[in-house]
Design a protein around this motif. Structure first.
Motif, PDB file in Angstrom:
ATOM      1  N   ASN A 144     -16.008   0.146   7.849  1.00  0.00           N
ATOM      2  CA  ASN A 144     -15.019   0.727   8.766  1.00  0.00           C
ATOM      3  C   ASN A 144     -14.090  -0.348   9.329  1.00  0.00           C
ATOM      4  O   ASN A 144     -12.876  -0.167   9.390  1.00  0.00           O
ATOM      5  N   ARG A 145     -14.685  -1.476   9.720  1.00  0.00           N
ATOM      6  CA  ARG A 145     -13.860  -2.549  10.282  1.00  0.00           C
ATOM      7  C   ARG A 145     -12.910  -3.107   9.220  1.00  0.00           C
ATOM      8  O   ARG A 145     -11.739  -3.350   9.480  1.00  0.00           O
ATOM      9  N   ASP A 146     -13.425  -3.284   7.998  1.00  0.00           N
ATOM     10  CA  ASP A 146     -12.574  -3.809   6.922  1.00  0.00           C
ATOM     11  C   ASP A 146     -11.405  -2.876   6.640  1.00  0.00           C
ATOM     12  O   ASP A 146     -10.283  -3.322   6.374  1.00  0.00           O
ATOM     13  N   ILE A 147     -11.671  -1.583   6.669  1.00  0.00           N
ATOM     14  CA  ILE A 147     -10.594  -0.611   6.417  1.00  0.00           C
ATOM     15  C   ILE A 147      -9.557  -0.659   7.535  1.00  0.00           C
ATOM     16  O   ILE A 147      -8.346  -0.590   7.289  1.00  0.00           O
ATOM     17  N   LYS A 148     -10.023  -0.831   8.759  1.00  0.00           N
ATOM     18  CA  LYS A 148      -9.071  -0.944   9.877  1.00  0.00           C
ATOM     19  C   LYS A 148      -8.198  -2.185   9.715  1.00  0.00           C
ATOM     20  O   LYS A 148      -6.981  -2.143   9.928  1.00  0.00           O
ATOM     21  N   LEU A 149      -8.825  -3.284   9.319  1.00  0.00           N
ATOM     22  CA  LEU A 149      -8.054  -4.523   9.121  1.00  0.00           C
ATOM     23  C   LEU A 149      -7.056  -4.357   7.982  1.00  0.00           C
ATOM     24  O   LEU A 149      -5.932  -4.851   8.041  1.00  0.00           O
ATOM     25  N   LEU A 150      -7.500  -3.634   6.952  1.00  0.00           N
ATOM     26  CA  LEU A 150      -6.612  -3.379   5.810  1.00  0.00           C
ATOM     27  C   LEU A 150      -5.404  -2.544   6.246  1.00  0.00           C
ATOM     28  O   LEU A 150      -4.264  -2.806   5.848  1.00  0.00           O
ATOM     29  N   ILE A 151      -5.658  -1.534   7.069  1.00  0.00           N
ATOM     30  CA  ILE A 151      -4.569  -0.686   7.582  1.00  0.00           C
ATOM     31  C   ILE A 151      -3.574  -1.537   8.370  1.00  0.00           C
ATOM     32  O   ILE A 151      -2.353  -1.459   8.168  1.00  0.00           O
ATOM     33  N   ILE A 152      -4.093  -2.373   9.247  1.00  0.00           N
ATOM     34  CA  ILE A 152      -3.230  -3.199  10.099  1.00  0.00           C
ATOM     35  C   ILE A 152      -2.406  -4.164   9.253  1.00  0.00           C
ATOM     36  O   ILE A 152      -1.193  -4.304   9.451  1.00  0.00           O
ATOM     37  N   GLU A 153      -3.077  -4.793   8.274  1.00  0.00           N
ATOM     38  CA  GLU A 153      -2.386  -5.804   7.476  1.00  0.00           C
ATOM     39  C   GLU A 153      -1.400  -5.177   6.483  1.00  0.00           C
ATOM     40  O   GLU A 153      -0.239  -5.571   6.407  1.00  0.00           O
ATOM     41  N   ALA A 154      -1.872  -4.170   5.750  1.00  0.00           N
ATOM     42  CA  ALA A 154      -1.032  -3.583   4.698  1.00  0.00           C
ATOM     43  C   ALA A 154       0.192  -2.882   5.290  1.00  0.00           C
ATOM     44  O   ALA A 154       1.247  -2.835   4.663  1.00  0.00           O
ATOM     45  N   LEU A 155       0.045  -2.325   6.486  1.00  0.00           N
ATOM     46  CA  LEU A 155       1.146  -1.552   7.064  1.00  0.00           C
ATOM     47  C   LEU A 155       1.919  -2.348   8.117  1.00  0.00           C
ATOM     48  O   LEU A 155       2.839  -1.826   8.739  1.00  0.00           O
ATOM     49  N   GLY A 156       1.524  -3.603   8.318  1.00  0.00           N
ATOM     50  CA  GLY A 156       2.258  -4.459   9.248  1.00  0.00           C
ATOM     51  C   GLY A 156       2.235  -3.953  10.678  1.00  0.00           C
ATOM     52  O   GLY A 156       3.215  -4.118  11.404  1.00  0.00           O
TER      53      GLY A 156
ATOM     54  N   LEU B 273      -0.919   2.567   1.970  1.00  0.00           N
ATOM     55  CA  LEU B 273      -2.356   2.451   2.228  1.00  0.00           C
ATOM     56  C   LEU B 273      -3.154   2.812   0.976  1.00  0.00           C
ATOM     57  O   LEU B 273      -4.152   2.161   0.650  1.00  0.00           O
ATOM     58  N   GLY B 274      -2.693   3.841   0.268  1.00  0.00           N
ATOM     59  CA  GLY B 274      -3.355   4.219  -0.981  1.00  0.00           C
ATOM     60  C   GLY B 274      -3.365   3.069  -1.972  1.00  0.00           C
ATOM     61  O   GLY B 274      -4.383   2.768  -2.598  1.00  0.00           O
ATOM     62  N   LEU B 275      -2.226   2.381  -2.060  1.00  0.00           N
ATOM     63  CA  LEU B 275      -2.112   1.238  -2.969  1.00  0.00           C
ATOM     64  C   LEU B 275      -3.054   0.107  -2.536  1.00  0.00           C
ATOM     65  O   LEU B 275      -3.758  -0.495  -3.362  1.00  0.00           O
ATOM     66  N   ALA B 276      -3.077  -0.156  -1.232  1.00  0.00           N
ATOM     67  CA  ALA B 276      -3.912  -1.240  -0.699  1.00  0.00           C
ATOM     68  C   ALA B 276      -5.400  -0.952  -0.936  1.00  0.00           C
ATOM     69  O   ALA B 276      -6.169  -1.838  -1.308  1.00  0.00           O
ATOM     70  N   ILE B 277      -5.790   0.303  -0.741  1.00  0.00           N
ATOM     71  CA  ILE B 277      -7.200   0.696  -0.951  1.00  0.00           C
ATOM     72  C   ILE B 277      -7.572   0.532  -2.428  1.00  0.00           C
ATOM     73  O   ILE B 277      -8.635   0.007  -2.772  1.00  0.00           O
ATOM     74  N   GLN B 278      -6.680   0.958  -3.293  1.00  0.00           N
ATOM     75  CA  GLN B 278      -6.957   0.849  -4.734  1.00  0.00           C
ATOM     76  C   GLN B 278      -7.114  -0.605  -5.159  1.00  0.00           C
ATOM     77  O   GLN B 278      -7.992  -0.960  -5.937  1.00  0.00           O
ATOM     78  N   LYS B 279      -6.218  -1.463  -4.603  1.00  0.00           N
ATOM     79  CA  LYS B 279      -6.264  -2.893  -4.954  1.00  0.00           C
ATOM     80  C   LYS B 279      -7.538  -3.544  -4.427  1.00  0.00           C
ATOM     81  O   LYS B 279      -8.226  -4.256  -5.142  1.00  0.00           O
ATOM     82  N   LYS B 280      -7.832  -3.282  -3.153  1.00  0.00           N
ATOM     83  CA  LYS B 280      -8.951  -3.988  -2.509  1.00  0.00           C
ATOM     84  C   LYS B 280     -10.298  -3.540  -3.066  1.00  0.00           C
ATOM     85  O   LYS B 280     -11.191  -4.350  -3.266  1.00  0.00           O
ATOM     86  N   TYR B 281     -10.436  -2.235  -3.310  1.00  0.00           N
ATOM     87  CA  TYR B 281     -11.758  -1.727  -3.686  1.00  0.00           C
ATOM     88  C   TYR B 281     -11.870  -1.395  -5.177  1.00  0.00           C
ATOM     89  O   TYR B 281     -12.901  -0.917  -5.632  1.00  0.00           O
ATOM     90  N   GLY B 282     -10.785  -1.664  -5.905  1.00  0.00           N
ATOM     91  CA  GLY B 282     -10.848  -1.460  -7.351  1.00  0.00           C
ATOM     92  C   GLY B 282     -11.140  -0.025  -7.742  1.00  0.00           C
ATOM     93  O   GLY B 282     -11.876   0.237  -8.694  1.00  0.00           O
ATOM     94  N   ILE B 283     -10.596   0.911  -6.995  1.00  0.00           N
ATOM     95  CA  ILE B 283     -10.824   2.325  -7.307  1.00  0.00           C
ATOM     96  C   ILE B 283      -9.499   3.001  -7.630  1.00  0.00           C
ATOM     97  O   ILE B 283      -8.431   2.474  -7.309  1.00  0.00           O
TER      98      ILE B 283
END
Lengths: 194, 90
Positions: free
Chosen positions: B9-21, B51-61
């Motif tokens: 959950n924390r990693d996803i929050k950080l990803l949201i903050i970083e990927a979306l500036g 966010l969809g792109l960032a999730i796909q890149k980070k988690y390889g899904i």
């Protein structure tokens, strides 16, 4: 939440334009930038070259009128706005556009000229941005300024070594009555009656 | 909630903050069950794509943009974490 979408160039444009538009409504905006957001262009092309998926955010902002689009959204403004990329005399071309809007009845027009130094890869081609700069002018009808188009003298061309917006500012601040900005083909004759 | 879940959950929050500036916001400011779009965090459709792109890149899904339930997976951090966990297990 929209501020995060503002690039460095957009922030410079907003920084000079926002205070001028403060408290005013329906002020048409003429946005001038010759090169636009080159760091964004470079980032997108780099992703393409590396066969990476494009960032939707970068892509959605990769048009020349993205900055005025954000201006419109953030200020809730729906009046006329133009984004111009002219050659070295974008400043004068933008002013001409603004003068047309004033002539058409706008009580005031906001003119923003902004340039940013490009990424290193472009520097062999973009040599007219000595440093990042932005100039904002709130224009109103009057007759203290005149601007006339001339032709470049092919045998004895006048060369202006700094961007026109900066030269204009320098001439204004040093109290000049008249001066000339020259491009490859066109010259612009400025006169100021204080 | 287990520790790995909390971490995800924390990693996803950080990803949201970083990927979306996102500016002036930290992972503590985003609640697990807070709606991400519209009312709530206030993200928009461009953010959804980013966010969809960032999730796909980070988690390889792979995310199927046309699948009916994709929208539901992006409701909150909790639903995104469940989606990532399920996709990685598949």
């Amino acid at each position: 939440m929209h501020r995060r979408r503002l690039s460095r160039l957009a922030r410079m444009a907003f920084a000079v334009g926002w205070p001028l538009a403060d408290g005013l409504r329906d002020v048409p905006l003429v946005f001038v930038s010759r090169h636009g957001e080159t760091p964004r262009t470079f980032a997108i092309l780099s992703d393409l070259a590396e066969e990476q998926p494009l960032s939707p955010t970068q892509f959605s902002l990769s048009v020349h009128n993205a900055v005025i689009g954000l201006w419109s959204i953030m200020r809730g403004e729906t009046c006329e706005m133009s984004a111009i990329a002219a050659s070295a005399d974008g400043f004068e071309q933008g002013l001409l556009e603004a003068a047309g809007l004033l002539h058409d009845g706008a009580p005031a027009v906001l003119l923003i000229i902004v340039e940013e130094q490009p990424p290193a890869a472009y520097r062999d081609w973009v040599d007219d941005v000595p440093f990042d700069y932005a100039l904002g002018l709130l224009l109103t009808p009057g007759n203290s300024w005149s601007l006339a188009l001339g032709k470049q003298d092919a045998t004895n061309p006048v060369v202006v070594s700094e961007p026109h917006a900066l030269s204009w500012l320098r001439n204004l601040l040093t109290g000049q009555a008249g001066w000339t900005h020259a491009g490859k083909r066109r010259t612009w004759h400025w006169q100021h009656k204080p | 909630m287990s520790v790995p879940q909390q971490d995800l959950n924390r990693d996803i929050k950080l990803l949201i903050i970083e990927a979306l500036g996102l500016e002036d916001i930290s992972s503590q400011d985003i609640d697990d069950d807070q709606p991400l779009f519209g009312e709530g965090l206030g993200l928009d459709s461009v953010d959804a794509l980013e966010l969809g792109l960032a999730i796909q890149k980070k988690y390889g899904i792979k995310i199927d943009a046309d699948a009916k339930d994709t929208r539901n997976h992006f409701t909150s951090v909790t639903s995104l974490a469940a989606f990532v966990t399920a996709k990685q297990a598949a």
